[in-house]
Motif scaffolding. Structure first.
Motif: not given
Ligand code: MG
Ligand code: ATP
Ligand code: ATP
Ligand code: MG
Lengths: 567, 313, 288, 315, 328
Positions: B48, B174-175
């Protein structure tokens, strides 16, 4: 902290004088027996911290009077000096005054009291920081003629100041003080104090000061007077609220506090006694003045000031604010005890009393008119007038009083608003000459001579800071000269000078006398009786523990007290 | 298009930033045009952080990030806005990405306020609806609703649609699917794949290798802030070079193969704090050698386009 | 989550609010006093300082709360005092909350050295006894009005609020919607104001209520030790006067009791409201 | 052996009951690890919790739960007390925060055990053995929870929860927050625990079906508060009978599959709300094979040994 | 942990420095010229006034430039010299304070600690006993909401004046000399009780409420729920909840200390209890800014010390701080 005084002294045997008993005080009891103790309150506003008679602003209750004594006492009720440590005193020539001391007086440590002590005490005035240092401006020397005669030689005789000094200056023991540093003399707490008086230091703590009777007091032998209470326990003034609580609980015998609602208490069967049984209940102790800043417009105008005098409804203040425990002041401002100095002719000619119409008339005549119709008068030059009258915030009786004064002024068209800065602000404005109007009474206290009163009212010269009177900065060389002249005038001849001063005062009206503050004193008879009072047959001494009052006969009041239960 | 050169991020912690935490260290890689790159690593490995660095959400400590040749860290004001017109992000938690007290479509309005203030309301609404349809949503169903009234998948697609409103070239994802249900997941993944077809590049951050494999051409394996291995996805998946990648591959719950029975529990657990100076994976590595604890391996090209940082290779 | 209409969210709040006895009681008491503070001064027949009646008279038809030792109408003072006390609370509470919000949001959002700096300041003000500061400021201002009093009470009361708000901001700052706003190119100020602050509304309300109560009590203490407003009336000043003039000893309970009881009631109601609101905002504390 | 019959549990809210668990009926054999899968909000946690810890706002509406031949008084918080931990235990979803942050772990365990009338010192050797098993050093007993990493805490909670060898262990989303390698380790430990007989049977709640494929003996799929299908793992993957299960399995990406090659498909639509859900099969709206019968609630019937399904199409 | 304490120390040092600086400014920038006040109080005849003025200016060290005064102040401070009081001239400020401090400690320490202790326990009880919650809490709210002095005055009047059960002024009977005996100690306690009670009551309510709320939060926390799910008896869960809820209460105690000073002033004034509070009031009323300055310095030092102690205690009882996990 408890402090047991064990002054064991080997007394040098002087000639044939029998060895004096060393007073090794009996150890103080753990509990003061109630019926042998006089509980007082009203002088001490903070923990007792000084027993130094040279610190009149801070010494503990009774240091001068109970412990240290003066050459004379002054009786304001009879207006006469009472020889005390002195047997007599008189001017032996124009500039020389001689005091004969009583023989047989001993210090509390057993040492004899002599002329050397007196000389030593007055010599101390040469030290900076000693409050009577100014004395040496006009005194030349002081010397002991013999053990019991002191001779004062003056550069210039100031009769009033001199008498004032004579009965106010406490004599300190040379033998005990001699070795002290200057710093210690001026600033030391002087604990334990040791004087010639009727009471010796016993103990003190944060909230009390305890005096113990000196059983070898000279006056017992020499004058046949003795003090009844074995202990005097002065309670540090809590708030008025708590003081009243204690007083009503019977934990105080004599209260010199300003207690609210005293009329209720005296009349309401609480067993509370005062000097008079009826209003005003109290003797008078000082005069509250309305000061006007004469350096500012329009207070620089005597007519305006005069109008103010007529506009103040003092009666309302006396009845509503004070519930009649104070008295309306004479237009001259002189305390009742100085009544003899009031010139009735001047007062009846120039005196004033509450009269709004008269005030309006004066203002009209002087050209103060409401031009713009806002209900308030403008100055003759057309400028607006907006004034403030100040007293310290929290001084509620004064706060209420200036509300009345402002209302009175507004009623005659003067835009005057009450304002309550904190004491600091009040004080800065008052002494710095930036206020408009203010109430003050700090230096108008009862004393042996109206000179102190006038010296305060017309304090001069006008300086940047004026902490000791003439807050209005009224500048008039004529009256200043008269006040100086008054100082140099012997008592008997003062009337004429005062009359002149009064004429100027009432014409110019630099400050308006408002009311006499009471000599707050209330007591009960649960443990002690034969208190003084106005009524027939009662002793006529001042019942007051404040500084400067013990030597205005309060000490004699003590000699009259009787325990209640002993009979 | 986007290139990172020796990017390092140090977080300062504790009193007056006395403590340091190196979240990303000397990371260099590139993302080309129309390329989906997966960034894979365990929790706390710095994935991240890299995303945030690219999006300028946190300042870079050292190194440079270039987008189409310009150093991203020099951007400010208008040029930064222009950058955001080209580069956008979508984050892990769809629910947390919306301010819960406002309606969900506020995110679109924000884009208009900031980027297209001159566009008329009607025109804008049409544009929004177009974007929503592009991500497979039916505008009347989803507009004018609060975030909690929408499903995670819908919200996540909202965010993608939001990015599409801009003229974006690169999307940092991000994810974005880890919080979604298995069934919704697929939809979002497919959406990403479609975006690529429309000319977008995507940095796909995930810890799930199977997902990375599903859509990306290249993959980067991150371990404790360093790149462990980097290369074409199929190579990494099928012939991992780094022991860490190997271990990851074994751990993935696959639907075609069960976990090796005998391997159970025998692996070394991660200890906290590795030997300073050495390889960060040395303490867990079954193949660790002496040198591993002394010196840190450089990222080397093992075969064309396939890089690995391991002494064992 | 089930589908729900936004209106229902609000109605849910009202539902819980209505069910919550603490809130009901607290708010009703407050309302009574607020209404009184607004309306009361119009019911007043006398100037608060006017000598309008007999001295120290007990409550009567003429003087509902009796008179002071000077014969002033206690009710008049009380009505005006309630108004100014509530004003001090409101203003002081507002100022304290505002400064707290400002410092908390700023420090919490910007972080870094600015945050460290604000943190140190906050800690310092937190540690220096408020009363000391208040006494100094109060004594410094020769003339004080209700407004100045509110101002400096507010200005010394904010640290704990700032601390709490900072913590909240901290947790909100890392929320993804904030990042989203940032990559939309929003300015920090707008983000703080439009994204973070609205999410703390319920919390800010609680902070404000506590600041309100604190301000009222602080003002009362200052008034009591003689550092109250030098102009006007306040409940603390009435008490101060009553005590100075030994109201209780002289049997004038009507002078001392109402102002103190009112302060206790107002502040107590505020606290109870606070707990009530807390229970509503916090599902964990809700009672089913 | 766990038998659940018609278990119905609702949440009481101000707007009515949330029908989070509707007439759940299933059995769990000794030694069985059952995976409970389903979309978020479908009632997995509700089912798990209702077996051990049914407290407001959860409301027991009806049904029976029999564990090892003994009926569990799940509606009675007090009476359930003796079953908890000893017979039925839980690894909660929030395992990361499940330990008292201000107590040393060992001390906490000691207090916990003593409060249940178990001597800590007697059980200590076993505790240490199990710590070894999950690869935690014994030092952790002297540590505070904050000193452990997420995975370590997860394992610690596992050990604590199973210390008294309960018959039934409910593990709620214990792997969701972990990365793949830790996930794998934790899962393997669960199997290990079962193999060693620390627990008889286990319910693993997760929405990650690929994990279930690895370790579960059987999988039960839930949809919107209702059971859809329960079958041995292989069967679920090979021959799912419920359309929802089928679609769910179909949406799972397999390693080695790329979108270019094989595009996966999700399930269009979203589940119904559980507050006043529509009557009948709750999957109806999204079901590609729905027909008229689906307005009636399909029973959860065993269609072959160990394989139950609730779908009119499957019968 | 060292880092944590180091940071705290730094903040304390900064606080101290700033506070002392502000403190120094008090007598110098306040209205009300102390010297002219002294002179007015002595009420001397004109001729002596000038001499005295010069004397006092020097005595208070006001004859040098401000920066020099500031430096001198610090120098003197480290020698334990806080200057001379105006109101109680020429008593050194430090002596006045030294004498007052024991009384403060005597009242404040028990009041703070006992109210904290009792408040927390009762609050914890209230969190589980409905009837207690419903009866005690309203009372608690009312108590904390009561202005200190008002409560104190009512107590003094009702129990002191009307009922006559307790004395209303002083630290011990006026008729008793301090000495070591049962009688004196009883007398001391007799006088101590009401001031103590008034402070205790007001603070007690606050702690009780705070504790009750904290416990409810804790009982809802994850670890409590886990323990409950494992069938742990309520007793243990409550014990944990209590311990953990105590932690914020400890910080609360630190935060409260400054505020308690206010209570002490009001209470000591009402009961004429010879502590610092009483002196502060008098210093304010008598414009004795040097004394005020000294008192504040002492309070600041006291509060700082207490805070620091609490910080240390906190580190010991809360492992989270020890690991540097909490920012504060
Ligand atoms: Mg993360
Ligand atoms: N704002 C921050 N301040 C300090 N440290 C941070 C911050 N953000 C992240 N970190 C730390 O940096 C490291 C990398 O964090 P990052 O969020 O990039 O990891 P990640 O790979 O995304 O993990 P996850 O899978 O849990 O999201 C972690 O150790 C984290 O604790
Ligand atoms: N305290 C509650 N009050 C009201 N409704 C609740 C509550 N807890 C859960 N629900 C509702 O009950 C339903 C089932 O919730 P549950 O937590 O059992 O789902 P889950 O399958 O475990 O979901 P997840 O995978 O997100 O954990 C959901 O619709 C949820 O909204
Ligand atoms: Mg769940």
């Amino acid at each position: 902290q408890p402090q047991t005084v064990t002054v064991v002294q080997t007394v040098p045997v002087k000639e044939t004088v029998p060895v004096i008993i060393t007073p090794t005080p009996a150890p103080s009891p753990v509990v003061y027996p109630r019926n042998e103790t006089l509980y007082t309150s009203g002088k001490q506003w903070g923990p007792p911290t000084s027993w130094n008679p040279l610190q009149p602003g801070s010494y503990a209750m009774g240091v001068i009077g109970l412990c240290y004594e003066t050459l004379f006492l002054f009786d304001p009720l009879k207006n006469e000096y009472i020889p005390w440590l002195a047997e007599s005193g008189q001017f032996v020539s124009d500039k020389v005054y001689e005091v004969k001391l009583r023989q047989g007086i001993q210090w509390q440590d057993g040492q004899p009291f002599t002329a050397a002590d007196v000389v030593y005490t007055f010599e101390l005035g040469k030290l900076p920081g000693v409050y009577y240092a100014g004395l040496w401006n006009w005194m030349e020397k002081v010397e002991a003629v013999d053990d019991y005669t002191v001779r004062f030689t003056f550069k210039e005789v100031r009769h009033q100041s001199w008498w004032n000094t004579l009965y106010n200056t406490a004599i300190v023991p040379k033998h005990a003080w001699e070795g002290r540093s200057q710093e210690e003399i001026v600033n030391g707490p002087n604990l334990p104090p040791m004087g010639t008086g009727a009471y010796m230091y016993d103990t003190h703590s944060e909230d009390r000061m305890v005096w113990k009777r000196n059983d070898n007091w000279w006056a017992t032998k020499l004058l046949g007077r003795s003090v009844a209470p074995k202990y005097i326990l002065d309670i540090v003034n809590p708030s008025n609220n708590v003081a009243l609580g204690l007083f009503l609980k019977g934990e105080m015998d004599l209260s010199n506090n300003f207690l609210p609602g005293i009329a209720t208490l005296v009349k309401g069967g609480y067993g509370v006694k005062t000097w008079y049984d009826d209003a005003p209940f109290m003797l008078s102790a000082n005069t509250a003045f309305l000061f006007m800043n004469t350096t500012k417009k329009p207070m620089d105008d005597p007519a305006f000031r005069k109008a103010m005098a007529y506009a103040v409804n003092v009666d309302e203040i006396v009845t509503k604010v004070y519930g009649n425990i104070v008295q309306k002041a004479n237009p001259s401002g002189l305390l009742p005890t100085w009544e003899q100095y009031v010139d009735p002719a001047v007062v009846s000619e120039l005196g004033f009393s509450y009269n709004p119409d008269q005030a309006k008339k004066i203002l009209d005549q002087a050209g103060y008119k409401d031009v713009d119709g806002d209900g308030f008068r403008e100055a003759p030059d057309g400028s607006k007038i907006a004034l403030k009258i100040i007293v310290p915030f929290g001084w509620t009786d004064w706060m209420e009083s200036i509300r009345v004064i402002a209302a009175g002024a507004q009623a005659v068209g003067i835009n005057l608003q009450p304002d309550f800065p904190d004491f600091g602000g009040y004080w800065d404005q008052l002494t710095g000459g930036t206020f408009d109007m203010a109430i003050n009474n700090f230096g108008s206290n009862l004393s042996d001579t109206p000179y102190t009163f006038y010296a305060w009212l017309f304090r001069n010269p006008i300086e940047a800071s004026m902490p000791n009177g003439n807050f209005g900065r009224y500048e008039n060389p004529e009256v200043f000269a008269l006040v100086d002249e008054l100082d140099r005038t012997p008592k008997e001849q003062m009337g004429a000078v005062i009359s002149k001063i009064q004429r100027i005062q009432l014409t110019e009206m630099p400050a308006v006398p408002l009311w006499y503050n009471g000599l707050w004193a209330q007591w009960n008879e649960t443990y002690w009786t034969n208190w003084p009072g106005a009524a027939e047959g009662l002793p006529k001494y001042l019942p007051c523990t404040w500084n400067g009052y013990w030597n205005m006969t309060s000490i004699l009041m003590l000699t009259e007290l009787k325990p209640a239960q002993s009979q | 298009m986007l290139s990172l050169e020796r990017v390092t991020k140090v977080y300062r912690l504790g009193a007056f930033g006395l403590q340091k935490l190196i979240a990303v260290r000397d990371v260099s890689f590139e993302i080309g045009e129309r390329e989906i790159v997966s960034l894979i690593g365990e929790s706390g490995s710095g994935k991240s952080t890299i995303g945030k660095l690219i999006l300028r959400l946190t300042p870079i400590t050292s190194g440079t990030i270039r987008f189409e040749g310009t150093d991203v860290s020099t951007l400010n004001g208008l040029s930064l806005k222009e950058y955001y017109r080209r580069v956008q992000g979508v984050f892990q938690d769809p629910f947390a990405s919306f301010n819960p007290i406002f309606k969900a479509d506020r995110v679109f309005r924000m884009v208009r306020d900031e980027f297209y203030p001159q566009v008329g309301m009607r025109e804008w609404n049409e544009k929004v609806e177009g974007a929503l349809r592009a991500v497979g949503l039916n505008p009347p169903d989803v507009l004018n609703k609060f975030p909690h009234q929408l499903s995670g998948g819908q919200l996540q697609r909202f965010l993608v649609a939001r990015a599409l409103l801009l003229d974006i070239r690169l999307l940092i994802a991000d994810e974005i699917i880890s919080m979604l249900d298995a069934s919704t997941r697929v939809d979002v993944l497919n959406l990403l794949a479609d975006l690529k077809a429309r000319g977008l590049s995507i940095l796909f951050i995930t810890h799930d290798l199977s997902l990375g494999y599903y859509i990306s051409e290249r993959a980067i394996i991150l371990y404790r802030g360093r790149i462990a291995e980097m290369g074409p996805t199929d190579k990494i998946y099928n012939r991992p070079l780094h022991p860490y990648t190997e271990m990851l591959m074994e751990s993935v719950p696959r639907l075609d193969r069960k976990w090796e029975e005998e391997g159970r529990i025998e692996r070394k657990a991660a200890l906290t704090g590795s030997v300073p100076g050495g390889c960060v994976y040395a303490d867990r590595c079954p193949k660790a050698m002496d040198i591993c604890t002394r010196e840190e391996p450089e990222l080397k090209e093992a075969e064309t386009g396939h890089f690995v940082a391991c002494w064992a290779r | 989550m089930e589908q729900e209409q936004p209106k229902k969210v609000r109605s849910e709040f009202i539902f819980f609010a209505w069910r919550n006895a603490k809130l009901r009681i607290g708010v009703s008491i407050l309302l009574v006093f607020i209404v009184f503070a607004v309306v009361g001064p119009f019911l007043v027949k006398y100037d608060p300082y006017e000598y309008s009646g007999p001295m120290g008279a007990p409550p009567s038809r003429e003087h509902w709360f009796g008179t002071t030792i000077f014969g002033q109408d206690v009710f008049s003072q009380f009505a005006l005092g309630t108004r100014s006390t509530l004003t001090v609370g409101l203003l002081g509470g507002c100022i304290g909350t505002m400064v707290g919000i400002l410092v908390g949001l700023l420090g919490g959002y910007r972080g870094g050295m600015l945050d460290e700096f604000l943190n140190v300041i906050t800690n310092i003000i937190l540690i220096i006894p408020t009363l000391a500061v208040l006494i100094i400021i109060a004594a410094y201002l020769e003339v004080r009005g209700i407004l100045t009093q509110s101002l400096f009470i507010g200005l010394t009361a904010w640290p704990w609020a700032a601390r709490a708000i900072r913590a909240q901001t901290f947790s909100l700052r890392v929320r993804e919607f904030v990042d989203l706003a940032r990559i939309t190119g929003r300015s920090s100020l707008r983000i703080v104001l439009t994204e973070i602050a609205p999410n703390m509304m319920s919390y800010l309300l609680l902070v404000f209520i506590l600041q309100f109560g604190g301000a009222v009590l602080n003002a009362a203490t200052l008034d009591f030790i003689g550092l109250g407003p030098t102009k006007g009336v306040s409940l603390g000043l009435i008490m101060n006067n009553a005590v100075l003039w030994a109201a209780l000893q002289l049997g004038m309970w009507w002078w001392l009791l109402p102002p103190g009881a009112t302060i206790a009631a107002i502040v107590g109601a505020l606290y109870i409201t606070n707990v009530g609101l807390d229970e509503i905002f916090n599902p964990k504390l809700r009672e089913m | 052996m766990l038998q659940v019959e018609n278990l119905t549990v609702y949440y009481k809210t101000i707007r009515g009951y949330v029908q989070a668990l509707e007439k759940a009926t299933f059995t769990l054999a000794d030694g069985e690890i059952m995976g409970l899968a389903g979309e978020s909000g479908c009632g997995k946690t509700t089912l798990g919790h209702s077996l051990i810890y049914l407290r407001p706002p959860m409301n027991y509406i009806g049904g029976r739960v029999v564990l090892d031949g003994q009926e569990l008084p799940i509606w009675d918080m007090e009476k359930m007390q003796e079953f908890r931990y000893r017979h039925i235990s839980l690894i909660p979803q929030y395992a990361m925060n499940a330990l008292n942050p201000t107590r040393k772990i060992g001390k906490m365990i000691a207090e916990l055990l003593e409060s249940r009338g178990v001597s800590y010192s007697e059980i200590l050797p076993e505790l240490k053995r199990r710590l070894d098993l999950v690869q935690l050093t014994q030092d952790v007993l002297k540590m505070y929870p904050i000193e452990l990493s997420g995975g370590m805490k997860q394992r610690m909670v596992m050990v604590i929860s199973t210390l008294l060898n309960p018959s039934l262990l409910i593990a709620d989303e214990i792997t969701s927050a972990l990365d793949v390698s830790t996930q794998k380790a934790v899962c393997e430990m669960l199997v290990e625990f079962r193999d060693r007989g620390f627990v008889k049977s286990t319910i693993i709640i997760t929405h990650d079906i690929s994990i279930l494929y690895q370790i579960a003996d059987s999988i039960m799929v839930m949809y919107a508060g209702q059971l859809s299908e329960k079958a041995p793992t292989e069967v679920v993957f090979q021959d799912p009978r419920h359309p929802y299960t089928r679609m769910l399995i179909g949406s799972l990406p397999k390693v080695g599959v790329r979108y270019q090659e094989e595009r996966l498909r999700g399930i269009p639509g979203s589940p119904p709300q559980l507050l006043n859900p529509p009557p009948g099969c709750r999957f109806r709206d999204r079901c590609p094979v729905a027909f008229g019968r689906c307005t009636e609630v399909p029973p959860f019937l065993e269609i072959s040994p160990g394989h139950s399904v609730a779908c009119w199409r499957a019968f | 942990m060292g880092r944590y304490l180091g940071r705290k120390l730094l903040i304390y040092a900064l606080t101290f420095f700033l506070a002392v600086t502000i403190d120094w400014m008090i007598p110098r920038f306040m209205p009300g010229d102390p010297v002219s006040l002294m002179i007015a109080r002595i009420g001397t005849r004109p001729e002596a006034a000038e001499v005295l003025r010069g004397y006092f200016i020097q005595a208070f060290g006001l004859d040098v430039p401000l920066w020099q005064q500031y430096l001198n102040f610090w120098k003197a401070l480290f020698q334990g010299d806080l200057g001379v009081s105006i109101w109680l001239y020429p008593q050194p400020v430090i002596k006045i304070i030294q004498r007052a401090i024991p009384y403060d400690l005597f009242i404040l320490l028990p009041a703070i600690l006992l109210s904290w202790f009792a408040g927390n326990h009762v609050g914890a009880l209230a969190a589980r006993a409905r009837w207690l919650d419903n009866t005690l809490l309203p009372v608690g709210y009312l108590l904390t909401a009561t202005p200190y002095m008002w409560l104190a005055i009512l107590l003094a009047w009702s129990l002191g004046n009307v009922a006559g059960v307790f004395p209303i002024a002083g630290a011990y009977s006026f008729s008793i000399r301090p000495h070591l005996s049962l009688r004196f100690i009883l007398d001391l306690l007799h006088h101590w009780f009401l001031p103590f009670l008034s402070l205790f009551l007001v603070m007690f309510g606050g702690w009780a409420i705070g504790m009750r709320n904290m416990i409810i939060y804790e009982m809802e926390s994850d670890y409590s729920r886990y323990l409950e799910a494992l069938g742990t008896p309520q007793k243990l869960i409550r014990k944990y909840a209590f311990r953990n809820a105590m932690l914020p209460q400890i910080t609360g105690l630190a935060l409260q200390l400054g505020g308690i000073v206010a209570g002490a002033v009001a209470t000591e004034v009402v009961f004429a209890y010879p502590g610092i509070g009483y002196i502060i009031l008098n210093a304010v009323q008598n414009q004795d800014y040097f004394l005020l300055q000294g008192c504040f310095l002492f309070i600041i030092i006291g509060v700082l010390l207490a805070n620091f102690l609490i910080d240390i205690v906190y580190v010991i009882v809360d492992p989270r701080t020890r690991l540097g996990m909490t920012g504060e």
